[in-house]
Design an enzyme around this catalytic site. Structure first.
Site, PDB file in Angstrom:
ATOM      1  N   GLU A  84      36.760 160.325  38.952  1.00 29.51           N
ATOM      2  CA  GLU A  84      36.147 159.040  39.268  1.00 29.51           C
ATOM      3  C   GLU A  84      35.450 158.437  38.051  1.00 29.51           C
ATOM      4  O   GLU A  84      34.730 159.110  37.324  1.00 29.51           O
ATOM      5  CB  GLU A  84      35.101 159.192  40.380  1.00 29.51           C
ATOM      6  CG  GLU A  84      34.379 157.864  40.628  1.00 29.51           C
ATOM      7  CD  GLU A  84      33.324 157.922  41.709  1.00 29.51           C
ATOM      8  OE1 GLU A  84      33.114 158.991  42.293  1.00 29.51           O
ATOM      9  OE2 GLU A  84      32.715 156.860  41.946  1.00 29.51           O
TER      10      GLU A  84
ATOM     11  N   ASP B  16      20.223 166.522  32.895  1.00 28.55           N
ATOM     12  CA  ASP B  16      19.623 165.300  32.368  1.00 28.55           C
ATOM     13  C   ASP B  16      18.147 165.590  32.121  1.00 28.55           C
ATOM     14  O   ASP B  16      17.438 166.026  33.026  1.00 28.55           O
ATOM     15  CB  ASP B  16      19.793 164.165  33.401  1.00 28.55           C
ATOM     16  CG  ASP B  16      19.195 162.855  32.903  1.00 28.55           C
ATOM     17  OD1 ASP B  16      18.798 162.802  31.726  1.00 28.55           O
ATOM     18  OD2 ASP B  16      19.125 161.901  33.688  1.00 28.55           O
TER      19      ASP B  16
ATOM     20  N   ASP C  42      14.721 163.752  30.787  1.00 23.42           N
ATOM     21  CA  ASP C  42      14.229 162.409  30.483  1.00 23.42           C
ATOM     22  C   ASP C  42      12.788 162.504  30.016  1.00 23.42           C
ATOM     23  O   ASP C  42      11.975 163.213  30.588  1.00 23.42           O
ATOM     24  CB  ASP C  42      14.312 161.539  31.740  1.00 23.42           C
ATOM     25  CG  ASP C  42      14.176 160.077  31.385  1.00 23.42           C
ATOM     26  OD1 ASP C  42      15.147 159.345  31.617  1.00 23.42           O
ATOM     27  OD2 ASP C  42      13.109 159.681  30.877  1.00 23.42           O
TER      28      ASP C  42
ATOM     29  N   CYS D 220       7.622 162.827  19.758  1.00 21.59           N
ATOM     30  CA  CYS D 220       7.827 163.309  21.115  1.00 21.59           C
ATOM     31  C   CYS D 220       9.265 163.767  21.342  1.00 21.59           C
ATOM     32  O   CYS D 220       9.553 164.451  22.317  1.00 21.59           O
ATOM     33  CB  CYS D 220       7.350 162.330  22.179  1.00 21.59           C
ATOM     34  SG  CYS D 220       7.861 160.636  22.020  1.00 21.59           S
TER      35      CYS D 220
ATOM     36  N   ARG E 273      18.318 156.199  24.898  1.00 19.66           N
ATOM     37  CA  ARG E 273      16.946 155.734  24.798  1.00 19.66           C
ATOM     38  C   ARG E 273      15.984 156.904  24.656  1.00 19.66           C
ATOM     39  O   ARG E 273      15.554 157.248  23.578  1.00 19.66           O
ATOM     40  CB  ARG E 273      16.564 154.857  25.984  1.00 19.66           C
ATOM     41  CG  ARG E 273      15.177 154.266  25.821  1.00 19.66           C
ATOM     42  CD  ARG E 273      14.980 152.970  26.543  1.00 19.66           C
ATOM     43  NE  ARG E 273      15.026 153.152  27.988  1.00 19.66           N
ATOM     44  CZ  ARG E 273      14.715 152.182  28.848  1.00 19.66           C
ATOM     45  NH1 ARG E 273      14.357 151.000  28.403  1.00 19.66           N
ATOM     46  NH2 ARG E 273      14.784 152.390  30.134  1.00 19.66           N
ATOM     47  N   ARG E 274      15.685 157.564  25.750  1.00 23.10           N
ATOM     48  CA  ARG E 274      14.587 158.545  25.663  1.00 23.10           C
ATOM     49  C   ARG E 274      14.949 159.866  26.317  1.00 23.10           C
ATOM     50  O   ARG E 274      14.090 160.538  26.850  1.00 23.10           O
ATOM     51  CB  ARG E 274      13.377 157.963  26.354  1.00 23.10           C
ATOM     52  CG  ARG E 274      13.792 157.618  27.771  1.00 23.10           C
ATOM     53  CD  ARG E 274      12.805 156.908  28.536  1.00 23.10           C
ATOM     54  NE  ARG E 274      13.530 156.430  29.711  1.00 23.10           N
ATOM     55  CZ  ARG E 274      12.998 155.717  30.654  1.00 23.10           C
ATOM     56  NH1 ARG E 274      11.761 155.389  30.579  1.00 23.10           N
ATOM     57  NH2 ARG E 274      13.705 155.347  31.679  1.00 23.10           N
ATOM     58  N   GLY E 275      16.213 160.201  26.329  1.00 20.99           N
ATOM     59  CA  GLY E 275      16.560 161.458  26.974  1.00 20.99           C
ATOM     60  C   GLY E 275      17.827 162.039  26.398  1.00 20.99           C
ATOM     61  O   GLY E 275      18.390 161.539  25.421  1.00 20.99           O
ATOM     62  N   ILE E 276      18.259 163.106  27.049  1.00 20.15           N
ATOM     63  CA  ILE E 276      19.463 163.761  26.572  1.00 20.15           C
ATOM     64  C   ILE E 276      20.250 164.304  27.769  1.00 20.15           C
ATOM     65  O   ILE E 276      19.662 164.665  28.785  1.00 20.15           O
ATOM     66  CB  ILE E 276      19.103 164.886  25.563  1.00 20.15           C
ATOM     67  CG1 ILE E 276      20.317 165.276  24.731  1.00 20.15           C
ATOM     68  CG2 ILE E 276      18.493 166.090  26.266  1.00 20.15           C
ATOM     69  CD1 ILE E 276      19.969 165.962  23.433  1.00 20.15           C
TER      70      ILE E 276
ATOM     71  N   ASP F 197      15.821 166.937  35.533  1.00 22.20           N
ATOM     72  CA  ASP F 197      16.036 166.076  36.689  1.00 22.20           C
ATOM     73  C   ASP F 197      17.025 166.826  37.588  1.00 22.20           C
ATOM     74  O   ASP F 197      18.233 166.769  37.405  1.00 22.20           O
ATOM     75  CB  ASP F 197      16.616 164.733  36.241  1.00 22.20           C
ATOM     76  CG  ASP F 197      16.748 163.767  37.407  1.00 22.20           C
ATOM     77  OD1 ASP F 197      16.718 164.230  38.558  1.00 22.20           O
ATOM     78  OD2 ASP F 197      16.884 162.558  37.162  1.00 22.20           O
TER      79      ASP F 197
ATOM     80  N   LEU G 230      27.365 160.425  35.910  1.00 18.50           N
ATOM     81  CA  LEU G 230      26.536 160.444  34.705  1.00 18.50           C
ATOM     82  C   LEU G 230      27.201 159.585  33.637  1.00 18.50           C
ATOM     83  O   LEU G 230      28.417 159.591  33.471  1.00 18.50           O
ATOM     84  CB  LEU G 230      26.361 161.881  34.206  1.00 18.50           C
ATOM     85  CG  LEU G 230      25.251 162.109  33.188  1.00 18.50           C
ATOM     86  CD1 LEU G 230      23.883 161.857  33.811  1.00 18.50           C
ATOM     87  CD2 LEU G 230      25.302 163.538  32.654  1.00 18.50           C
TER      88      LEU G 230
END
Lengths: 487, 407
Positions: free
Chosen positions: B46, B111, B113, B133, B164-167, B305, B316
């Site tokens: 999908e 994930d 965040d 950070c 942005r702010r995560g991986i 998460d 994802l």
């Protein structure tokens, strides 16, 4: 094809018994249900054995929905098991050990046929059956359990001494319980971690490179998971094969009925008021006050609608009329009650159009059949009427308003609603109704989880009402007695 | 032709140019499919598109990478997501028998965040992220990477910056792809020590008999090495009153907490390092060293998460998509890049298109080449995905060869 009395599905299942049982067809109380039954069964036995098992599984489901603790669940289910499907140990001097196990074995496979047909049913069945297996596993005698475990290959690899030494530091963690001496003496079995997900989730095993090192006292986890996946696979297989089955036309309706019963609770014929111990008849003018105090929500809303609109549609009349009949309203009183309620309708029209139906439902016209009142199962089956079960049919907002307006005078608070709604959301309508009963009868000494008393769930509107009336009466009598004690 | 990309990094023109000339469809295809010829791993997969104006299209599937590219260029989505491999083609959803479309295979995904770290970070908050950070993320990556390889034996891990702010982490090992939802839930449970979200400041109680479980002990051994630099000097978590009050909350002995409070109140500039030393001395004397270990885990252990990882049908964002707010491309990261990674250094879509324009001007307007990215700063990242995909294809090839031999 084997005959039931003589046949054994598999010769390796025979073991010699110390007691004079001779050779048992089913040597173990526990069963993984590998091979389907090949013996002849009467259509009646086919159905009754399944219904008996269904009673137990429903109890397990309800317990889960009601968040009962494991001990409560054990107690409640044991009652059901003894009543419907007793299963003795080998050392018990039970007359018919093989017969009991045969029924257990047969009923499991009948229900497999009934429950393989949708993903939802399959999951619920697997969950309930696995719980039942756990209960039996726990209550099994140690040596009998061991002989059962030896009879199967669970595909676990014993961890040898060198490997155990290699991970001695990790395996010796107090995290895995018991004292150091016991931990060092513990035997370990290696399985792929995916086979013991519950132990992994709680970090109760040591995992390395995808292998879980399971101590022998946690072995049961492997067994349970094996049972679960085994059954899951078997059900999916059955589901795929069932359309191609050379089906006996007698069985499909039975199977349909069974799966419906699982979803909606098992139906019971609640026919006589004598059962509940209040054989008194009810007068037409009492109905209103009874409705306000003792009726379940389905009948309560019908009553309120009738009072408000001075009318009910056909199926509503049928549902409510039969309920009142079984509650103890005689046909004469019923005619009086309906005449009064249909106040906007002329005598002539009432006599012509409605009286016949009332008399018909009392078996005095036409077919002259004694119709039973509708059970929860019938009310929950979609399509039978516009009325049915409000817990199922109402939108959440309407249901909450209806509950509060009907029961707030009996102690139902809006803070109770989220719990009730959570049962409704998970389609456990009878649990929601039972919970309302408990909440509105807390002053009669009914506490949470007790249901209608004795852990029974609501499965019939009349049962609800009869139980409620009986409780009120008991309280009245107590009040009458008490002053005498004081004196 | 100079494109105006100043204000809106995700205007449809920009996205179209990006998808047509830069997006590595072929690499993505190889990575998902595990071999050259299309298999169910790709055809039954999908894809979900997010179009401008909050339009969300689910249940798309494609037979080849080119077909995917064509559709993406037609729709020009702001981003697209990758879901599970279903039992049938997702695009045939309306024609297959009800219930026949169920997720069967799926990379194990994680994930992380930055927002989940808000209670313990002092440099930025919410959507912002800086090099400092990022070290929280780096610590999480090391711990997870270690645990997944050592305990679960997975090898095919792909870390992807989320823009942005995560991986994100995608695990493509065969065993990982085959996990059921129940097993995924168990694995997440095993890895979870600190609850993300509101519960994150809850006091931990991870010790049994004074010891941690072996897996957490292993994580702690690593976290010990970075706690000083990240929490004490970099973030200076316990400098402010608010900061050290959080710390004192978990001290089991009220008398000790009170004594430390008076001491710290009297010298407001006392650094986190010195406060930690104070606490450590007390802990050794009063015998609550395990609490200190809990604190280290509390502040630095990965905050996952969980919902993303638990269910096979969770979607994802695909690697190399453009983050709509920052314009940064979601590039893969290798483990040795993590520590020194600067989110600001990631190429943005605007920058990449400018690079393309420059090349064009230098070379003159030639025919459009398909692997335009070869000449941009996206190249090292795409090479990384290609190498990863190659190693997956290697596994498939070896397996096939093995089964041939047995024949």
């Amino acid at each position: 094809m084997y005959k039931a009395s003589t046949g054994a599905p598999n010769d390796t299942y025979r073991v010699a018994q110390v007691a004079n049982h001779g050779l048992l067809t089913y040597p173990h109380r526990l069963n993984f249900y590998d091979a389907p039954p090949l013996f002849e069964v009467t259509a009646e036995e086919f159905e009754t054995s399944a219904i008996h098992r269904l009673h137990i599984l429903s109890e397990i489901e309800t317990s889960a929905a009601r968040n009962r603790t494991w001990d409560e669940l054990k107690k409640v289910t044991a009652i059901q098991c003894d009543q419907h499907l007793p299963l003795g140990h080998n050392i018990d001097k039970t007359e018919d050990l093989d017969g009991e196990r045969r029924r257990d074995y047969l009923s499991h496979f009948v229900l497999r046929l009934a429950f393989c047909r949708s993903e939802d049913l399959r999951q619920r069945f697997v969950k309930a059956e696995t719980t039942l297996f756990k209960l039996r596993y726990e209550s099994d005698l140690i040596n009998e359990r061991a002989s059962f475990l030896n009879s199967r290959d669970f595909n676990w690899i014993p961890v040898d001494a060198t490997e155990q030494k290699l991970y001695a530091k990790e395996l010796n963690s107090p995290y895995f319980g018991k004292t150091e001496a016991e931990r060092l003496a513990e035997k370990y079995y290696k399985v792929k971690w995916t086979r013991v997900p519950d132990l992994v989730e709680r970090r109760k095993v040591f995992v390395k490179k995808g292998w879980a090192y399971v101590p022998s006292r946690e072995q049961s986890s492997i067994v349970f998971h094996e049972f679960e996946t085994h059954l899951q696979r078997a059900l999916e297989m059955t589901a795929k094969l069932i359309p191609r089955l050379d089906e006996d036309t007698r069985l499909i309706p039975v199977l349909d009925n069974l799966s419906r019963a699982f979803l909606n609770g098992i139906s019971s014929e609640w026919t006589s008021t004598a059962d509940a111990g209040n054989s008194e008849t009810i007068k037409a003018e009492q109905v209103d006050s009874l409705a306000k105090k003792h009726f379940p929500l389905c009948m309560r809303t019908l009553h309120d609608n009738l009072q408000r609109d001075n009318h009910l549609k056909h199926f509503g009349r049928l549902q409510y009329g039969l309920f009142l009949k079984v509650l103890g309203l005689s046909v004469e009183e019923a005619i009086v009650f309906w005449r009064k309620s249909f106040s906007r309708i002329a005598d002539d029209k009432f006599n012509k159009e409605y009286k016949y139906n009332i008399r018909h439902s009392y078996g005095l016209e036409g077919k002259r059949a004694n119709y039973p009142a509708k059970s929860c199962q019938q009310l929950l089956t979609p399509g039978t009427s516009d009325h049915g079960c409000p817990y199922r049919n109402y939108s959440p907002e309407n249901l909450q308003t209806a509950l509060l307006s009907a029961y707030s005078s009996q102690g139902l608070r809006s803070s109770d609603l989220p719990e009730i709604m959570s049962y409704v959301k998970s389609s456990h309508y009878h649990v929601a109704c039972t919970r309302v009963f408990e909440l509105t009868h807390s002053t009669d000494g009914i506490s949470k989880g007790e249901g209608l008393g004795g852990y029974e769930n609501v499965i019939h509107p009349n049962e609800y009402a009869a139980r409620s009336i009986a409780l009120a009466k008991m309280k009245e009598e107590k009040v009458k007695e008490e002053p005498m004690v004081v004196e | 032709m100079e494109m105006d990309i100043g204000n809106d990094p995700t205007s449809t023109e920009v996205m179209l140019a990006f998808y047509r000339r830069l997006y590595p469809f072929k690499s993505i295809y190889n990575w998902l499919n595990h071999e050259h010829a299309p298999t169910r791993l790709f055809t039954h997969r999908e894809f979900a598109f997010t179009l401008p104006g909050d339009v969300y299209l689910r249940y798309n599937s494609f037979t080849t990478a080119d077909e995917l590219k064509k559709q993406v260029c037609d729709l020009k989505p702001t981003r697209f997501e990758i879901g599970p491999v279903y039992s049938a083609r997702p695009r045939d959803r309306k024609t297959v028998r009800a219930g026949a479309l169920t997720p069967v295979l799926r990379e194990l995904v994680f994930d992380i965040d930055m927002t989940d770290y808000d209670p313990v970070r002092t440099c930025c908050s919410e959507a912002d992220i800086c090099k400092n950070c990022w070290q929280f993320i780096a610590a999480a990556v090391h711990v997870l990477d270690m645990a997944l390889r050592d305990q679960f034996g997975y090898e095919k891990l792909l870390w992807v910056y989320s823009g942005r702010r995560g991986i994100h982490l995608w695990i493509s090992d065969k065993e990982a792809m085959e996990l059921t939802d129940q097993q995924r839930k168990a694995l997440v449970g095993w890895l979870t020590a600190v609850q993300a979200g509101k519960e994150s400041s809850k006091k931990l109680n991870l010790h049994t008999g004074g010891r941690l479980s072996p897996s957490l002990q292993m994580a702690l051994d690593y976290l010990n090495t970075i706690f000083g630099s990240l929490i004490l000097s970099n973030q200076d978590c316990f400098l402010s009153e608010e900061g050290y009050e959080e710390l004192l909350k978990v001290v089991p002995d009220a008398k000790v907490a009170a004594a430390l409070r008076t001491k710290w109140e009297s010298s407001p500039s006392r650094s986190s390092e010195r406060k930690w030393v104070d606490l450590k001395k007390r802990a050794a004397a009063e015998n609550f060293m395990p609490t200190l270990e809990d604190i280290i885990i509390q502040y630095t252990y990965p905050r996952l998460d969980a919902e993303v990882s638990k269910h096979r049908n969770h979607l994802l964002k695909a690697p190399f998509c453009v983050h709509p707010k920052t314009g940064r491309v979601c590039v893969p990261l290798s483990l040795d890049m993590i520590d020194n990674f600067d989110p600001e250094s990631v190429p943005t879509v605007g920058q990449l298109l400018k690079e393309l324009d420059k090349i064009k001007r230098e070379e003159g307007d030639g025919a459009e080449v398909h692997s335009d990215w070869e000449k941009t700063s996206l190249k090292p990242y795409i090479d990384m995905l290609d190498r990863h995909a190659q190693s997956l294809m290697e596994v498939t090839r070896n397996e096939k060869r093995k089964s041939d031999m047995s024949w």
